[in-house]
Structures are given as structure tokens and as C-alpha cells.
Design an enzyme around this catalytic site. Structure first.
Site, PDB file in Angstrom:
ATOM      1  N   CYS A 140       0.841  -1.188   0.000  1.00 58.46           N
ATOM      2  CA  CYS A 140       0.000   0.000   0.000  1.00 58.46           C
ATOM      3  C   CYS A 140       0.889   1.256   0.000  1.00 58.46           C
ATOM      4  O   CYS A 140       2.004   1.239   0.513  1.00 58.46           O
ATOM      5  CB  CYS A 140      -0.907   0.019   1.231  1.00 58.46           C
ATOM      6  SG  CYS A 140      -2.047   1.436   1.244  1.00 58.46           S
ATOM      7  N   ARG A 176       3.001   4.676   6.454  1.00 59.19           N
ATOM      8  CA  ARG A 176       3.405   3.959   7.668  1.00 59.19           C
ATOM      9  C   ARG A 176       3.834   2.529   7.410  1.00 59.19           C
ATOM     10  O   ARG A 176       4.074   1.770   8.352  1.00 59.19           O
ATOM     11  CB  ARG A 176       2.246   3.994   8.681  1.00 59.19           C
ATOM     12  CG  ARG A 176       1.831   5.401   9.080  1.00 59.19           C
ATOM     13  CD  ARG A 176       0.458   5.422   9.713  1.00 59.19           C
ATOM     14  NE  ARG A 176      -0.589   4.987   8.780  1.00 59.19           N
ATOM     15  CZ  ARG A 176      -1.874   4.867   9.099  1.00 59.19           C
ATOM     16  NH1 ARG A 176      -2.274   5.139  10.327  1.00 59.19           N
ATOM     17  NH2 ARG A 176      -2.766   4.479   8.197  1.00 59.19           N
ATOM     18  N   CYS A 195      -6.264   0.167   6.764  1.00 60.08           N
ATOM     19  CA  CYS A 195      -6.004   0.710   5.420  1.00 60.08           C
ATOM     20  C   CYS A 195      -7.125   1.663   4.991  1.00 60.08           C
ATOM     21  O   CYS A 195      -8.300   1.280   4.931  1.00 60.08           O
ATOM     22  CB  CYS A 195      -5.874  -0.427   4.420  1.00 60.08           C
ATOM     23  SG  CYS A 195      -5.457   0.140   2.761  1.00 60.08           S
ATOM     24  N   HIS A 208      -2.313  -3.863   5.081  1.00 60.59           N
ATOM     25  CA  HIS A 208      -2.132  -3.451   6.480  1.00 60.59           C
ATOM     26  C   HIS A 208      -3.477  -3.131   7.102  1.00 60.59           C
ATOM     27  O   HIS A 208      -4.377  -2.609   6.420  1.00 60.59           O
ATOM     28  CB  HIS A 208      -1.196  -2.239   6.584  1.00 60.59           C
ATOM     29  CG  HIS A 208      -1.752  -1.003   5.954  1.00 60.59           C
ATOM     30  ND1 HIS A 208      -2.356   0.008   6.687  1.00 60.59           N
ATOM     31  CD2 HIS A 208      -1.828  -0.620   4.665  1.00 60.59           C
ATOM     32  CE1 HIS A 208      -2.756   0.958   5.856  1.00 60.59           C
ATOM     33  NE2 HIS A 208      -2.456   0.609   4.623  1.00 60.59           N
ATOM     34  N   ASP A 243       0.471   3.732   1.735  1.00 57.92           N
ATOM     35  CA  ASP A 243       0.443   4.312   3.085  1.00 57.92           C
ATOM     36  C   ASP A 243       1.859   4.573   3.619  1.00 57.92           C
ATOM     37  O   ASP A 243       2.721   3.693   3.571  1.00 57.92           O
ATOM     38  CB  ASP A 243      -0.307   3.348   4.024  1.00 57.92           C
ATOM     39  CG  ASP A 243      -0.671   4.002   5.345  1.00 57.92           C
ATOM     40  OD1 ASP A 243       0.249   4.419   6.075  1.00 57.92           O
ATOM     41  OD2 ASP A 243      -1.884   4.098   5.651  1.00 57.92           O
TER      42      ASP A 243
END
Ligand SMILES: [Zn+2]
Length: 201
Positions: free
Chosen positions: A44, A48, A103, A100, A46
Site C-alpha cells: 500500500c 506507515r 487501510c 495493512h 500508506d
């Protein structure tokens, strides 16, 4: 405009170069010779979920493709090009699809809210929900339902990956990587391996 933070990025880069050379004077010379990463990561976007950091790996070890909600979309030329290059040129040993918990892309797919352009991408995630509607609708706890949706989304992407001509041809020819599905927890940093690995090469 905030320039202090921006400037710190360049400063950090110079410090990082110095640290790397202190550890190994040939660090950059070796990397400049080429790459032979054992892993392709489909993750992803993302911020993090940084592939190298959470797996304790270094530059040169993971070939990376990221998009919203770690999707394997068969008409995505970007993903297909990365996959083709990773499998047929770099000859990676493993392809990992890593989702994750928490999400944002998957959360958005659980609502009927409109987000604009991104709705076209989220459509693909909604298709996963429809495929597993009976199982997901039966989970009354909304957090548990979201977590399971995130896992099922990874499982579906691994399945779609296994159906690409790129992997089917590689496996038919006796080579090709194993493929795996993971979900990463932002809350505790741990990776959960889903029971979906295909290592029949
Ligand atoms: Zn995400």
C-alpha cells in the site's frame, strides 16, 4: 511555505550518506554495479508501511510497487511492467503482497461515500467485498469486519497475481517466484502471514 522541514530532508540525506560510507566505504560503489533483489513487494502507498524498514532489509533487496490498498489490477500497466521486469529480468525469488490493518483504501470501500477520482480505483476493492459479502456481512463487529476485509483483499490480490500471464508462464517454464500474502499491523509492527502462499515452482 514550510521550508524548514523540506530543508531537513536534504540535510538528512547528507548525514545518511556519511553514515553509510563510514560503515562501508564501498557501499555506493557496490550498489551502482546493479541490482539483484530477491523480493518484489506489492504494498500500500500508506506512509506507515515502509517495505525495507519493517523487514529489516537494505537498499538492493526489495523491488517495490505500491498503490492505494496494494491492488493487483490486471489492466494496470504500471503494476504489470513492474511484475514482468521483476520476474523475467531480475528473477526475484518471492513476490509479497502486503496489506495493512487500518487501510484507508479498504475503509473507503466499506462506505458509500464519494471521494472523487479515487472512487474508480476503490471500485476494485468493492469488487472484493462483493465476492466475500456473505462472510463479511456475517461479522457484526465492524472493526473485526474491516480487519477480515483487509485480509481477504490481500488473499484476492495474491490469487489475481497467480492468474497473470507473467507468473503462469514463468511457472510453466519451471521457474518463477513463490508468492505470499501478508498483513502488517501499524499498531504493533507485526506482520501476519496469510495462508495463501503459492510456492509450487
Ligand atoms: Zn493502505
Amino acid at each position: 511555505m514550510e521550508t524548514t522541514y523540506y530543508n531537513s530532508l536534504i540535510k538528512n540525506n547528507r548525514n545518511w550518506v556519511k553514515r553509510k560510507i563510514d560503515e562501508d566505504p564501498d557501499y555506493f560503489t557496490k550498489l551502482a554495479h546493479g541490482q539483484k533483489p530477491p523480493v518484489l513487494w506489492i504494498g500500500c502507498a500508506d506512509s506507515r508501511v515502509p517495505a525495507n524498514e519493517i523487514t529489516g532489509t537494505q537498499s538492493g533487496e526489495i523491488f517495490v510497487h505500491r498503490n492505494i490498498a496494494n491492488m493487483v489490477v490486471h489492466t494496470d500497466m504500471n503494476m504489470l511492467s513492474v511484475l514482468d521486469y521483476a520476474v523475467n529480468v531480475l528473477e526475484v525469488k518471492h513476490v509479497i503482497v502486503c496489506g495493512h490493518y487500518g487501510c484507508g483504501g479498504v475503509k473507503a470501500a466499506m462506505t458509500t461515500k464519494e471521494f472523487g477520482l479515487i472512487d474508480n480505483w476503490i471500485r476494485h476493492i468493492k469488487d472484493v467485498y462483493r465476492t466475500h459479502k456473505a462472510e463479511l456481512d456475517a461479522i457484526s463487529d465492524l472493526q473485526a469486519r474491516e480487519d477480515r476485509f483487509i485480509e481477504l483483499n490481500v488473499i484476492e490480490q495474491v490469487r489475481d497475481l497467480s492468474q497473470t500471464s507473467i507468473l503462469r508462464n514463468a511457472w510453466k517454464n519451471g521457474g518463477g517466484p513463490g508468492i505470499h500474502g501478508w498483513v502488517y499491523s501499524i499498531e504493533n509492527g507485526l506482520i501476519k502471514e496469510l495462508d495463501v502462499s503459492i510456492i509450487d515452482n
